[in-house]
Design an enzyme around this catalytic site. Structure first.
Site, PDB file in Angstrom:
ATOM      1  N   THR A  51       0.824  -1.211   0.000  1.00  0.00           N
ATOM      2  CA  THR A  51       0.000   0.000   0.000  1.00  0.00           C
ATOM      3  C   THR A  51       0.854   1.255   0.000  1.00  0.00           C
ATOM      4  O   THR A  51       0.604   2.203  -0.763  1.00  0.00           O
ATOM      5  CB  THR A  51      -0.926  -0.008   1.225  1.00  0.00           C
ATOM      6  OG1 THR A  51      -1.772  -1.169   1.171  1.00  0.00           O
ATOM      7  CG2 THR A  51      -1.796   1.236   1.249  1.00  0.00           C
TER       8      THR A  51
ATOM      9  N   LYS B 251       9.839   0.908  11.526  1.00  0.00           N
ATOM     10  CA  LYS B 251      10.110   1.170  12.941  1.00  0.00           C
ATOM     11  C   LYS B 251      10.680  -0.049  13.653  1.00  0.00           C
ATOM     12  O   LYS B 251      11.501   0.078  14.561  1.00  0.00           O
ATOM     13  CB  LYS B 251       8.865   1.669  13.666  1.00  0.00           C
ATOM     14  CG  LYS B 251       7.740   0.650  13.886  1.00  0.00           C
ATOM     15  CD  LYS B 251       6.721   0.704  12.803  1.00  0.00           C
ATOM     16  CE  LYS B 251       5.550  -0.232  13.039  1.00  0.00           C
ATOM     17  NZ  LYS B 251       4.575  -0.152  11.928  1.00  0.00           N
TER      18      LYS B 251
ATOM     19  N   VAL C 209       7.549   6.684  12.370  1.00  0.00           N
ATOM     20  CA  VAL C 209       6.841   7.027  13.606  1.00  0.00           C
ATOM     21  C   VAL C 209       5.698   7.993  13.287  1.00  0.00           C
ATOM     22  O   VAL C 209       5.913   9.046  12.704  1.00  0.00           O
ATOM     23  CB  VAL C 209       7.780   7.687  14.636  1.00  0.00           C
ATOM     24  CG1 VAL C 209       7.020   7.984  15.922  1.00  0.00           C
ATOM     25  CG2 VAL C 209       8.984   6.800  14.926  1.00  0.00           C
TER      26      VAL C 209
ATOM     27  N   ILE D 164       2.681  12.554  10.528  1.00  0.00           N
ATOM     28  CA  ILE D 164       3.065  13.623  11.448  1.00  0.00           C
ATOM     29  C   ILE D 164       4.583  13.817  11.390  1.00  0.00           C
ATOM     30  O   ILE D 164       5.324  12.860  11.602  1.00  0.00           O
ATOM     31  CB  ILE D 164       2.645  13.287  12.893  1.00  0.00           C
ATOM     32  CG1 ILE D 164       1.124  13.098  12.986  1.00  0.00           C
ATOM     33  CG2 ILE D 164       3.101  14.368  13.854  1.00  0.00           C
ATOM     34  CD1 ILE D 164       0.647  12.615  14.345  1.00  0.00           C
TER      35      ILE D 164
ATOM     36  N   ASP E  16       3.958  -2.349  19.000  1.00  0.00           N
ATOM     37  CA  ASP E  16       4.130  -1.356  17.935  1.00  0.00           C
ATOM     38  C   ASP E  16       4.383   0.025  18.532  1.00  0.00           C
ATOM     39  O   ASP E  16       5.293   0.746  18.111  1.00  0.00           O
ATOM     40  CB  ASP E  16       2.879  -1.331  17.044  1.00  0.00           C
ATOM     41  CG  ASP E  16       2.931  -0.245  15.994  1.00  0.00           C
ATOM     42  OD1 ASP E  16       3.674  -0.404  15.006  1.00  0.00           O
ATOM     43  OD2 ASP E  16       2.248   0.785  16.169  1.00  0.00           O
TER      44      ASP E  16
ATOM     45  N   LYS F  77       7.962   2.547  18.359  1.00  0.00           N
ATOM     46  CA  LYS F  77       7.951   3.964  17.983  1.00  0.00           C
ATOM     47  C   LYS F  77       8.453   4.843  19.128  1.00  0.00           C
ATOM     48  O   LYS F  77       9.188   5.810  18.904  1.00  0.00           O
ATOM     49  CB  LYS F  77       6.533   4.369  17.566  1.00  0.00           C
ATOM     50  CG  LYS F  77       6.046   3.650  16.309  1.00  0.00           C
ATOM     51  CD  LYS F  77       4.561   3.860  16.078  1.00  0.00           C
ATOM     52  CE  LYS F  77       4.083   3.101  14.850  1.00  0.00           C
ATOM     53  NZ  LYS F  77       2.619   3.183  14.678  1.00  0.00           N
TER      54      LYS F  77
ATOM     55  N   GLY G  69      -1.643   4.441   6.894  1.00  0.00           N
ATOM     56  CA  GLY G  69      -2.331   4.544   5.612  1.00  0.00           C
ATOM     57  C   GLY G  69      -1.368   4.903   4.507  1.00  0.00           C
ATOM     58  O   GLY G  69      -0.313   5.496   4.746  1.00  0.00           O
TER      59      GLY G  69
END
Length: 434
Positions: A13, A106, A133, A137, A202, A206, A302
């Site tokens: 993706t 990560k 991470v 953002i 997960d 990060k 995403g």
């Protein structure tokens, strides 16, 4: 105008989204960087899969290590994932040639970040990982570059969209954990095996990276205390709401007198805090520094969000931007001295399923007093048919403590259990207060 020739490993993706973004924004990227950013070679397992992108003009590799060594690429992009080979071998192959690397991995950085940073320094290669991470953002650049003049005291955030989606649905729609998890899997927010997300690993990976950037420590995911959200019930979520809190899975790192405290666990945060308003699959990171306090909010996963971060790193490569991987030379990074979780101080929510008999409340109060724990409130819920309620013959007791230590809480609970007045495993959730 020269080309920046990109070799991209991993056409899932995110990889497909990166190629589409580079094509869609080609003119603007060239104007901003002075170079044409072009994917010229790719590596993936399945040549026949329809990814909705035109790969006809690109060289194809079965082996990502061979792609990383291709003499006709300028930068290697690793989007395969996984903490070990082939991702590790491919990244090392590129770094050994002094070739810049962009990665969204990560897990790789949490396990091998220090070694990879040493290799990058030795060969003069850049290692860029904004996408590793918090998705879209720009937290890596914020910590490594924009806040260089600050002393960061605390980093905390919602770093896993799957968990935040589940907790949001539980709170907003009064749904059980299992129901929300199944819906997250149906929508593609959670894997068929959701362990890595819902058990907090997960988020821990990060947080390990953010801790290094914020505090100048060596990346060490093993130094992080980790709890997931699997044990949370709808009753806990509703109790938090009644008390004026939202429950979030937070990753937190902060300076203490005994070292850097790193922890991942469900947390009750006041409803008026900005981070409490972050819902669904959105991520957020709050930074407390000596000069500024910031909260950054945005999509944490995403294709497009992650591709945005990857393309931003590629733009830096095209401009020749390069710095120390974790903001400082590897030789100056400190060992992450783990502050014992037992010394953590704060408020606590404690839910006990207790035997409904005279003297139980007094026993609980005595054990709390023995550990010097002051109680802000005690709420007893009668047994009944509501989901999450205690069975007949028992009662729910919810305790809210004033600031105390983890060690004191654990000792008190152990004593209460030894007294034989609880009928099931106690629930403990830490509370963040103003």
């Amino acid at each position: 105008m020269s080309d920046l020739k990109v070799g991209l490993a991993g056409l899932g993706t995110v990889g497909a989204a990166v190629i589409r973004m580079l094509e869609r924004r080609a003119g603007d990227l060239a104007a901003r960087t002075g170079r044409n950013l072009k994917v010229v070679a790719v590596a993936a397992r399945d040549r026949t899969r329809d990814r909705g992108i035109d790969l006809s003009g690109m060289r194809w590799y079965e082996d990502p290590v061979a792609l990383a060594r291709d003499p006709d690429i300028d930068v290697f992009v690793e989007l395969m994932g996984g903490a070990d080979d082939p991702a590790k071998a491919a990244v090392l192959a590129a770094l050994d040639l002094g070739r810049p690397v962009v990665t969204a991995n990560k897990a790789l950085l949490a396990k091998w970040g220090v070694m990879l940073a040493e290799r990058a320094e030795a060969t003069g290669a850049g290692l860029h990982f904004e996408a590793a991470v918090a998705g879209g953002i720009p937290i890596v650049k914020t910590l490594r570059e924009s806040l260089a003049g600050n002393v960061v005291e605390r980093v905390s955030g919602i770093l896993n969209g799957t968990c935040n989606y589940i907790l949001t649905r539980m709170a907003d729609e009064k749904l059980a954990f299992d129901t929300c998890l199944a819906e997250a899997q149906r929508l593609g927010y959670a894997e068929a095996d959701p362990t890595f997300d819902i058990d907090g690993f997960d988020t821990a990976h990060k947080l390990a990276i953010l801790t290094s950037l914020a505090f100048g420590t060596r990346v060490d995911a093993d130094a992080i205390y980790v709890e997931g959200i699997r044990q949370l019930t709808l009753e806990d979520i509703e109790a938090a709401d009644d008390l004026g809190y939202k429950v979030k899975l937070l990753g937190v790192a902060l300076r203490t007198e005994t070292g850097i405290e790193q922890r991942v666990h469900p947390t009750m945060v006041p409803k008026h805090w900005p981070i409490a308003q972050v819902s669904g699959v959105t991520n957020a990171v709050a930074l407390d520094a000596d000069a500024v306090d910031l909260t950054l909010v945005g999509p944490g996963a995403g294709g497009d969000a992650t591709a945005s971060a990857v393309v931003g790193d590629l733009a830096d490569v095209a401009r020749g931007v390069k710095g120390f991987v974790f903001g400082l030379p590897v030789a100056t990074l400190m060992k992450a001295e783990r502050a014992p979780m037992q010394r953590h101080e704060g408020g606590y929510y404690i839910r006990l399923s207790v035997v409904n008999k005279p003297g139980t409340a007094a026993t609980i109060a005595r054990r709390m007093a023995d550990e010097g724990i002051s109680l802000e409130s005690i709420v007893q819920r009668r047994p009944g048919g509501l989901q999450g309620e205690a069975p007949q013959g028992t009662a729910r007791v919810i305790l809210i403590t004033y600031a105390t230590t983890e060690e004191a809480v654990r000792r008190a609970i152990a004593a209460i259990e030894a007294d034989g007045v609880v009928s099931s495993l106690p629930q403990v959730i830490r509370i963040e207060k103003d």
